[in-house]
Motif scaffolding. Structure first.
Motif, PDB file in Angstrom:
ATOM      1  N   ALA A 123      38.755  45.961  49.848  1.00  0.00           N
ATOM      2  CA  ALA A 123      39.752  46.696  49.064  1.00  0.00           C
ATOM      3  C   ALA A 123      40.392  45.791  48.022  1.00  0.00           C
ATOM      4  O   ALA A 123      40.615  46.206  46.876  1.00  0.00           O
ATOM      5  CB  ALA A 123      40.805  47.301  49.985  1.00  0.00           C
ATOM      6  N   ALA A 124      40.671  44.552  48.397  1.00  0.00           N
ATOM      7  CA  ALA A 124      41.260  43.607  47.446  1.00  0.00           C
ATOM      8  C   ALA A 124      40.246  43.234  46.367  1.00  0.00           C
ATOM      9  O   ALA A 124      40.598  43.070  45.191  1.00  0.00           O
ATOM     10  CB  ALA A 124      41.750  42.361  48.180  1.00  0.00           C
ATOM     11  N   TRP A 125      38.986  43.096  46.760  1.00  0.00           N
ATOM     12  CA  TRP A 125      37.926  42.829  45.779  1.00  0.00           C
ATOM     13  C   TRP A 125      37.865  43.960  44.749  1.00  0.00           C
ATOM     14  O   TRP A 125      37.856  43.724  43.542  1.00  0.00           O
ATOM     15  CB  TRP A 125      36.597  42.698  46.511  1.00  0.00           C
ATOM     16  N   GLN A 126      37.852  45.192  45.224  1.00  0.00           N
ATOM     17  CA  GLN A 126      37.762  46.341  44.325  1.00  0.00           C
ATOM     18  C   GLN A 126      39.021  46.485  43.483  1.00  0.00           C
ATOM     19  O   GLN A 126      38.939  46.723  42.268  1.00  0.00           O
ATOM     20  CB  GLN A 126      37.511  47.602  45.144  1.00  0.00           C
ATOM     21  N   ALA A 127      40.187  46.315  44.102  1.00  0.00           N
ATOM     22  CA  ALA A 127      41.448  46.444  43.368  1.00  0.00           C
ATOM     23  C   ALA A 127      41.596  45.364  42.298  1.00  0.00           C
ATOM     24  O   ALA A 127      42.271  45.571  41.286  1.00  0.00           O
ATOM     25  CB  ALA A 127      42.624  46.379  44.340  1.00  0.00           C
TER      26      ALA A 127
END
Length: 282
Positions: A123-127
């Motif tokens: 999720a942090a990668w995508q965000a």
């Protein structure tokens, strides 16, 4: 090298030919959720390994909710995923690194050291605007020959012998209310193994999902480190041998590489009606 790597580190290396990225997302109670999430979007080039289908053996009377696969079966699964003895591996999930740490431990158990966990998760990668895809890579099988490290693993007999032994420290990685026996959402009996101390696995990370600094980890895991420095043995467990792995990884990061995982953990311990149970705080 630090077993925790950043998103930036992975971005700079994600297409290097000797690197395999493994998506380990999974949700207890929703076993299809991880593969569904992977199909929707994942880090480009990543392969998917499922906790229950790939990283665990079938459940039987003993062995816990996520039994260890036989080493040769596990090695064959890694080989089909393109992981060979010379492969670098980076694992990620979206559950605080719990499932990625399970993969990290399994590979180390089979003698493979070049394995890392990406902090913060997908999720942090995508965000952060990093690239994602729904395309599956074409996997070329590799050759993986295990070199087993039995000294990293504890079984139920090891834990039984540890009861009352001042030379062994048992570490329960579950939340405090489960340790104390105040609630048990997953297993049929509540409480903890007698004599164990409690160090909740999520406390190796800060509020933003990043792993704590070495100084903070020393503080969080101080009783375990003291025991290891005194020459005592540490056996870490949780509910089923999964969420204990971040504690083992954190200790490894601090230089304590011979900590044992009780792979069957609490769900294995309570499968033997004669095993004692303790409740309450430390």
């Amino acid at each position: 090298m630090n077993p925790i790597v950043s998103k930036q580190w992975l971005l700079a290396r994600q297409y290097e030919p000797d690197l395999v990225i493994v998506d380990c997302r999974f949700e207890l109670g929703r076993p299809e959720a991880g593969s569904t999430a992977y199909d929707a979007a994942h880090i480009p080039g990543a392969v998917y390994l499922d906790l229950e289908q790939d990283l665990s053996a079938p459940v039987t009377e003993h062995g816990g909710r996520h039994p260890l696969p036989a080493p040769d079966v596990l090695a064959a699964r890694f080989a089909r995923a393109g992981i060979g003895n010379a492969t670098r591996v980076v694992a990620y999930d979206d559950q605080g690194g719990m499932y990625a740490s399970r993969l990290w431990w399994l590979l180390r158990w089979l003698g493979h050291d070049d394995v890392y966990v990406m902090e913060e998760g997908f999720a942090a990668w995508q965000a952060g605007g990093y690239p994602v895809t729904a395309e599956r890579r074409t996997v070329v099988p590799a050759a993986f020959t295990p070199s087993l490290r039995p000294q990293l693993l504890a079984g139920v007999e090891d834990v039984r012998r540890a009861l009352g032994d001042p030379g062994v420290l048992l570490v329960d990685s579950r939340a405090a209310d489960r340790y104390a026996g105040l609630q048990e959402p997953l297993d049929i009996k509540a409480g903890h193994i007698p004599g164990a101390i409690n160090r909740f696995w999520k406390q190796v990370q800060g509020d933003n999902g990043s792993w704590k600094s070495e100084g903070e980890l020393h503080e969080q895991l101080a009783p375990v480190i003291t025991a290891l420095d005194e020459g005592r043995e540490a056996i870490v467990y949780c509910g089923s041998g999964v969420s204990a792995c971040p504690n083992v990884l954190a200790l490894h990061r601090l230089g304590y590489t011979q900590v044992k995982l009780y792979a069957g953990s609490w769900s294995d311990w309570i499968s033997y009606p004669e095993n004692p149970i303790e409740t309450g705080g430390e």
